[in-house]
Design an enzyme around this catalytic site. Structure first.
Site, PDB file in Angstrom:
ATOM      1  N   HIS A  61      -3.473   4.717   4.625  1.00  0.00           N
ATOM      2  CA  HIS A  61      -4.569   3.481   4.639  1.00  0.00           C
ATOM      3  C   HIS A  61      -5.886   4.289   3.931  1.00  0.00           C
ATOM      4  CE1 HIS A  61      -7.719   0.639   6.068  1.00  0.00           C
ATOM      5  NE2 HIS A  61      -8.252   1.917   6.615  1.00  0.00           N
ATOM      6  N   ARG A 105       0.807  -1.251   0.121  1.00  0.00           N
ATOM      7  CA  ARG A 105      -0.028   0.044   0.030  1.00  0.00           C
ATOM      8  C   ARG A 105       0.911   1.305  -0.047  1.00  0.00           C
ATOM      9  NH1 ARG A 105      -2.547   0.687   5.508  1.00  0.00           N
ATOM     10  NH2 ARG A 105      -0.806   2.357   5.496  1.00  0.00           N
ATOM     11  N   TYR A 123       3.836   5.125  11.626  1.00  0.00           N
ATOM     12  CA  TYR A 123       4.046   3.631  11.769  1.00  0.00           C
ATOM     13  C   TYR A 123       4.946   3.099  10.581  1.00  0.00           C
ATOM     14  CZ  TYR A 123      -0.088   3.620   8.606  1.00  0.00           C
ATOM     15  OH  TYR A 123      -0.817   3.637   7.630  1.00  0.00           O
TER      16      TYR A 123
HETATM   17  C1  LIG Z   1     -14.894  -6.196  11.377  1.00  0.00           C
HETATM   18  C2  LIG Z   1     -13.979  -5.055  11.212  1.00  0.00           C
HETATM   19  N1  LIG Z   1     -13.116  -4.293  12.123  1.00  0.00           N
HETATM   20  C3  LIG Z   1     -12.487  -3.627  11.957  1.00  0.00           C
HETATM   21  C4  LIG Z   1     -12.498  -2.762  10.931  1.00  0.00           C
HETATM   22  C5  LIG Z   1     -11.805  -1.447  10.693  1.00  0.00           C
HETATM   23  N2  LIG Z   1     -10.958  -1.336   9.571  1.00  0.00           N
HETATM   24  C6  LIG Z   1     -11.144  -1.032   8.518  1.00  0.00           C
HETATM   25  S1  LIG Z   1      -9.925  -1.091   7.315  1.00  0.00           S
HETATM   26  C7  LIG Z   1      -8.895  -1.973   8.419  1.00  0.00           C
HETATM   27  C8  LIG Z   1      -7.514  -2.514   8.140  1.00  0.00           C
HETATM   28  C9  LIG Z   1      -7.792  -3.576   7.311  1.00  0.00           C
HETATM   29  O1  LIG Z   1      -6.629  -4.206   6.825  1.00  0.00           O
HETATM   30  P1  LIG Z   1      -6.462  -5.177   5.449  1.00  0.00           P
HETATM   31  O2  LIG Z   1      -7.339  -6.355   5.631  1.00  0.00           O
HETATM   32  O3  LIG Z   1      -5.162  -5.785   5.406  1.00  0.00           O
HETATM   33  O4  LIG Z   1      -6.979  -4.369   4.268  1.00  0.00           O
HETATM   34  P2  LIG Z   1      -6.271  -3.096   3.687  1.00  0.00           P
HETATM   35  O5  LIG Z   1      -6.955  -1.940   4.393  1.00  0.00           O
HETATM   36  O6  LIG Z   1      -4.859  -3.129   3.767  1.00  0.00           O
HETATM   37  O7  LIG Z   1      -6.662  -3.088   2.303  1.00  0.00           O
HETATM   38  C10 LIG Z   1      -9.515  -1.883   9.876  1.00  0.00           C
HETATM   39  C11 LIG Z   1      -9.036  -2.571  10.996  1.00  0.00           C
HETATM   40  C12 LIG Z   1     -13.429  -3.059   9.966  1.00  0.00           C
HETATM   41  N3  LIG Z   1     -13.736  -2.420   8.951  1.00  0.00           N
HETATM   42  N4  LIG Z   1     -14.244  -4.235  10.121  1.00  0.00           N
END
Ligand SMILES: Cc1ncc(C[n+]2csc(CCOP(=O)(O)OP(=O)(O)O)c2C)c(N)n1
Ligand SMILES: Cc1ncc(C[n+]2csc(CCOP(=O)(O)OP(=O)(O)O)c2C)c(N)n1
Ligand SMILES: [Mg+2]
Ligand SMILES: [Mg+2]
Lengths: 382, 334, 382, 334
Positions: C275, C271, C284
């Site tokens: 975020h 990425r 971080y």
């Molecule tokens: C059940 C749930 N818990 C927490 C979140 C908050 N949240 C949104 S994105 C994220 C990180 C997700 O990381 P990843 O699966 O690696 O996907 P990326 O954002 O890197 O594409 C979090 C913790 C959420 N959307 N859903």
């Protein structure tokens, strides 16, 4: 900013951040369940341990038989028998030190009893006078857990907490084959591996989740193969071979104790009885299958080994048998006494201090009970 | 009486301070959740804690809410006092089984031998322009679960005081943090010995004689604003901030309504099956003969939380509160 | 019944019911991510496909840049950029047939757009005028999914339903590295394998879950190794190598289509942006790490390959670039128009028919809006 | 009027018949859950369905409730009409995120283009001697979730009629089956064209003039019994069976209370934050000036469901209902 400016330089190397975090080779279980009894390895087993296991298996079987009988006598609301699975139950209890913790499921009252818990206390949940019949700290046995796999993160958290505090404590958590499908199984194993928590997961694969056979539960080569996906070792063991289960679990506990992190053990066994006394197993399986497993009975396996090697004679068998009968007689007698219950307990432990709302409800029930007692005394009633 | 130095801070800062003080005071206090470490949480409430207390005390977990709460249960079983952060209201749902079947019941199941002093911090509510699943008001679920305390601050001082009390509690506390008040500012002194609020006491934020607005969390400032506006129309409104939904402070609420004879419950959560029904029903049970009009409710609509561009139509605002006050059957007044 | 009667016969064979359900060998991913660009395999890649991928990557990058700009202009509430991950996004869209289904997460608007969705509709959620801006049936793109991993069981159920109906439909579901820790990931993959559903899971391992690096997310050798625990093949691929991702996903889709069941693909990528626009990545991670990945940029990799092989000249680049700019200009222009919103829509789709309770609330809001409009017209207001 | 042949059946049998008729009528109807196949479900409600319609139509799933409901969402997205069985009330909790964040919202999220005709059957409530986690009354959670219909039958005929209606509905329906009424028997005719009940209509099960008992599901027979007993004490009680908690039939309920002037809400679910608060509040809003006394509530205590040997103290019984009736301020009567 244009697209061109955004773009990076050219480096046709492999993706920079990627490297295998672990070598999967050592994590993979063998393709056949590990066995000791009836194999050459058996000669190396400690005779004292085998005799101890034998006595516990005989006692365990008797316990299962007695508890099942108590359901018929209306002394237990329900009993999920571990008949046929005693080797797992007993080994799980025996591999732990006093200071370690056991996390049983609803089927594992026997493991709790083998760990030292009073059988009556262990059966409180299933008798129906309270949810947990013992103080978990006393023998370090967590409450018997009904919602599938939910006890697994508890075991991880406890093991992690102990490690953070610098205590030498291992947690051993029991779960069924069906329970491995729950999200909590996944989350617990992942946390355990990431935190390198000193915890051992023992899956008793008894072939069924109530009526659902394993083939409808998973398509994995074995449940132990799930370990690799968490970066922990997976071990596959003959769950009816008490010596083998004891050895594999002991190794896993030692590994955890030394800071090696968690292990997933799959013990292949069979639920000889129905799911509980309330279940009708004939609806989903035939006698023939059960019979093949009766021929692989954990007590018979161990008894044969001990007898062959001259470690057990008729007196030895009788002694084990007598001890089991004594335990059963005591259990029977005590379970035939009605527990003394105080309805006011319903409010006593919801919070450290009852809320004002609970106090009101408590008062109301107290008044009702008093009125009822009075009416009873007067021989009246609404 | 000693003079205490007041310092201005946001609610988020007060929460951080509460966590820091609790961690400093008791090594058993551990913070865990998603992004609570280096990032300091998406709302920065855990800012600096990992640095100050180490990653073992303030831990970034894998993304798995049932796992977070479930491991917190195990930690609490071993004597720790976990403070769990759920990143947003709707992301606490995966942890509901652990919450309902274990967290809320463990003490009771074990006849008091295994209490679970777990604090579950849940940023909740809307008004921050969040996309779907980021603005739920989920307090009705927690209220309906015996064994939990449910607490929500509306002021900077309460944010500190109630969070300290929650962490000190030997029972599990669902600590609902009104997202849109994170950046609200006020002066307060955490060293004040009265800073730690006992859980279970409502407070009258504004006294009045015409009617009582019963509210909590994000709706407290809205009710205070409505009360100001009402003054112009000749209504002198009392505003009660519940602070704690469980235990519920029947005494404070009933005393107010007995004084005023009229009440409106105000919250952001959906009306049907929401907290307002319980509150209206218990107020009515206790104050029936003092009531000039039925207790009315101003709540969010019974719909999934709207997208950002429409949320202002959903949220109970000053006008909607005043409309309800207007419907309190003033004609009946002699 | 005594213990002795209960016991079975002796048969020291392996546990009767146990046999490996699958050979784990073929399920295990290679230990290095599969690559095409910059390797000898590249010569076999279809030039037309590579050119198509190139055009889409350039357009995709431009889309990410434009959407990010729109957040600064207040035209999007939030944007989770897929800059750096365009190879995955584009390949995921291109490997599917019209009749197949795509299950995107919140980060995958680009995949949806590459599949044919109007960019403005794809961005509706993130603009904030509605939750889903399109009819999912139109391009067979499920709603962008925010609760992590919850879209995965949906993909399994849809694929399973299609197979039950006899339709030739494959579902491809996207999830992040962090999302693999959720229980729903586990449950979805297990159902898929047991049902042999025609579904492909693509994990975009972009190194982070917001601020949490992969090492705090899992201890597995790779995320692809999780496949073996479900009995499905796991594949590891360089997620910045569009040709490699396309090939691996195409194979998996073909495998599913032929009835071979699900596949788990881990694409190793990065990425590049924070975020979302609201995130501060400097808290971080350092620039150095980002720079190593900029040097492994998906567009640069492909452009180098195409140029080396004489498949792309300056005109070709310009054409791709111009098309991307045209898309961006159109998007910009349309996103700068305020969407026309009707607050009454809040009640229109909660149920097929609004409940009596919703009707009352609807009437109340309508009255409020009318009163407000009147007050506005009169220049008054409370 | 044609004469219809009535046949005696248990509620469980009526539910089985409803599933069978729905599956026969529409090939899109699929049943899935734990042990619903060869075993026929732990309560035998799906008995014979796998045999008759094949395992693809009545499927034993892996043990994973979020997975069951989540895959049902996907099946519904593709045009099927899944009927999901949750084995017991408390075992639906792992599926709450799918329920709240997807099932309840999908139609709304997609502006009506993606409705989810899913029926979620949940055996609920106590009184069957079940050990912990087998006797929860979880309806408050469902009521507080906009986008769901929440339905619960109290009679054999309604079990059939409402389940047919639930499966026919284009919206998700949480169908709560009162466990302890599974073996209740009654005569009814599924071929009666009126057998399918529209969702959302309460019914007056017993007419009376003194006060209204508002209830549903497992408490309906208890209320009827209480009404009989009350007759002896001079109270003529009306009993309203809600049948549907969402949508709520305000008209029928309010009409009854306006007639009687007094009301008691009776349910097994915990009182605090339970359905009774909502019901009492909305009745009071609508009938304030007809009420001689506040609407009272008789509910389960605010405790985790008790162990089998103590559950009789928890469950609202005839005496507790009569006590509440007695507190309806009859002195005030002229
Ligand atoms: C059940 C749930 N818990 C927490 C979140 C908050 N949240 C949104 S994105 C994220 C990180 C997700 O990381 P990843 O699966 O690696 O996907 P990326 O954002 O890197 O594409 C979090 C913790 C959420 N959307 N859903
Ligand atoms: C979350 C949850 N869902 C469903 C149940 C109901 N249930 C009790 S035991 C059981 C089968 C469990 O099978 P397995 O995990 O193999 O353990 P076993 O009973 O064979 O020991 C089921 C479905 C439950 N207890 N918890
Ligand atoms: Mg099993
Ligand atoms: Mg990621």
């Amino acid at each position: 900013m244009t697209v061109m400016e955004q773009r990076g330089a050219y480096r046709p190397t492999p993706p920079p951040a990627w490297q295998p975090r672990t070598d999967p080779g050592p994590l993979l279980p063998d393709m056949r369940p590990y066995r000791v009894l009836g194999t050459e390895t058996a000669a190396q087993a400690d005779p004292a341990l085998l005799r101890r296991l034998y006595a516990e298996l005989v006692r365990g079987r008797r316990y299962n038989v007695q508890a099942t009988a108590l359901t018929k006598q209306g002394r237990l609301a329900v009993y999920p028998s571990s008949t046929g699975q005693e080797a797992c139950e007993v080994a799980a209890a025996l591999v732990l030190e006093e200071r370690d913790w056991l996390f049983p499921s609803y089927r594992d009252t026997l493991a709790a009893v083998a760990r030292g818990l009073d059988p009556v206390q262990a059966l409180t949940l299933l008798r129906g006078d309270w949810h947990t019949g013992y103080d978990p700290h006393e023998h370090r046995v967590a409450p018997l857990c009904t919602p599938l796999a939910t006890q697994l993160p508890h075991a991880v958290g406890l093991a992690h907490a102990a490690r953070l505090k610098g205590d030498d404590v291992v947690a051993l958590a029991l779960v069924g084959d069906g329970g491995t499908s729950e999200g909590d199984f996944h989350e617990a194993l992942n946390f355990a591996a990431v935190w390198q928590a000193p915890v051992v997961f023992l899956v008793q694969n008894n072939g069924f989740a109530i009526s659902v056979p394993l083939a409808k539960q998973t398509a994995a080569p074995s449940l132990a193969h799930k370990a690799v996906g968490y970066g922990m070792p997976g071990r596959l063991v003959d769950g009816n071979d008490a010596a083998a289960v004891h050895e594999v679990l002991s190794d896993a506990v030692a590994h955890a104790r030394e800071g090696g992190g968690p292990t997933l053990v799959e013990a292949v066994t069979y639920r000889i009885d129905a799911h509980t006394n309330a279940d009708d197993a004939t609806r989903y399986r035939g006698d023939a299958e059960v019979d093949t497993w009766r021929a692989h009975d954990p007590i018979a396996l161990l008894e044969h080994e001990l007898t062959e090697r001259g470690l057990l004679d008729e007196d030895g068998k009788r002694a084990a048998h007598d001890a089991a009968e004594a335990m059963a007689a005591d259990l029977r007698e005590r379970m035939h006494q009605d527990p003394v219950l105080d309805p006011m307990d319903l409010f006593a432990h919801v919070y450290a201090e009852p809320t004002p709302q609970l106090r009101e409800q408590q008062d109301r029930l107290r008044a009702e009970l008093a009125a009822g007692a009075e009416a009873d005394a007067e021989g009246t009633g609404r | 009486m000693t003079t205490v130095a007041l310092r201005p801070a946001t609610m988020a800062q007060a929460l951080t301070r509460a966590l820091r003080d609790a961690m400093a005071a008791d090594p058993a206090v551990h913070v865990l959740g998603e992004d609570v470490g280096a990032l300091g949480g998406v709302f920065r409430v855990t800012d600096g804690l990992a640095e100050e207390f180490g990653e073992d005390r303030c831990t970034d977990t894998p993304l798995a809410e049932a796992g977070i709460l479930g491991t917190a249960v195990g930690m609490a079983m071993y004597g720790l006092r976990p403070v769990v952060e759920m990143q947003f209201d709707a992301f606490a749902y995966p942890a509901f089984e652990q919450l309902i079947s274990h967290v809320a019941r463990m003490r009771n199941r074990t006849r008091g031998t295994m209490p679970l002093p777990i604090t579950i911090r849940v940023p909740y509510g809307g008004g921050i322009g969040g996309v779907e699943h980021h603005s739920d008001s989920s307090e009705a679920y927690y209220m309906a679960t015996p064994g939990l305390h449910v607490v929500t601050p509306a002021t900077v001082a309460d944010a500190y005081g109630l969070l300290r009390a929650a962490i000190a509690s030997d029972d599990p506390v669902v600590f609902l943090e009104p997202k849109r008040l994170y950046w609200s500012k006020d002066s307060w002194n955490p060293e004040d010995p009265q800073a730690v609020e006992p859980i279970g006491r409502a407070v009258v934020r504004r006294t009045g004689r015409s009617a009582t607005l019963i509210t909590y969390g994000p709706s407290v400032p809205v009710c205070l604003e409505a009360a100001e506006a009402a003054q112009a129309e000749g209504w002198d409104l009392e505003v009660v901030d519940l602070r704690s939904l469980v235990p519920f402070d029947d005494d404070t609420v009933a005393a107010s309504v007995r004084r005023t004879g009229r009440a409106v419950v105000v919250h952001e959560s959906g009306g049907f099956g929401g907290p307002g029904g319980e509150i209206a029903a218990r107020v009515t049970e206790r104050c029936f003969h003092h009531l000039e009009a039925p207790v009315l409710r101003v709540a969010g609509f019974d719909i999934p939380y709207p997208p950002p561009m429409l949320e202002r139509h959903h949220l109970p605002g000053v006008d909607r509160i005043l409309d309800a006050v207007e419907r309190l059957q003033w004609e009946a007044e002699s």
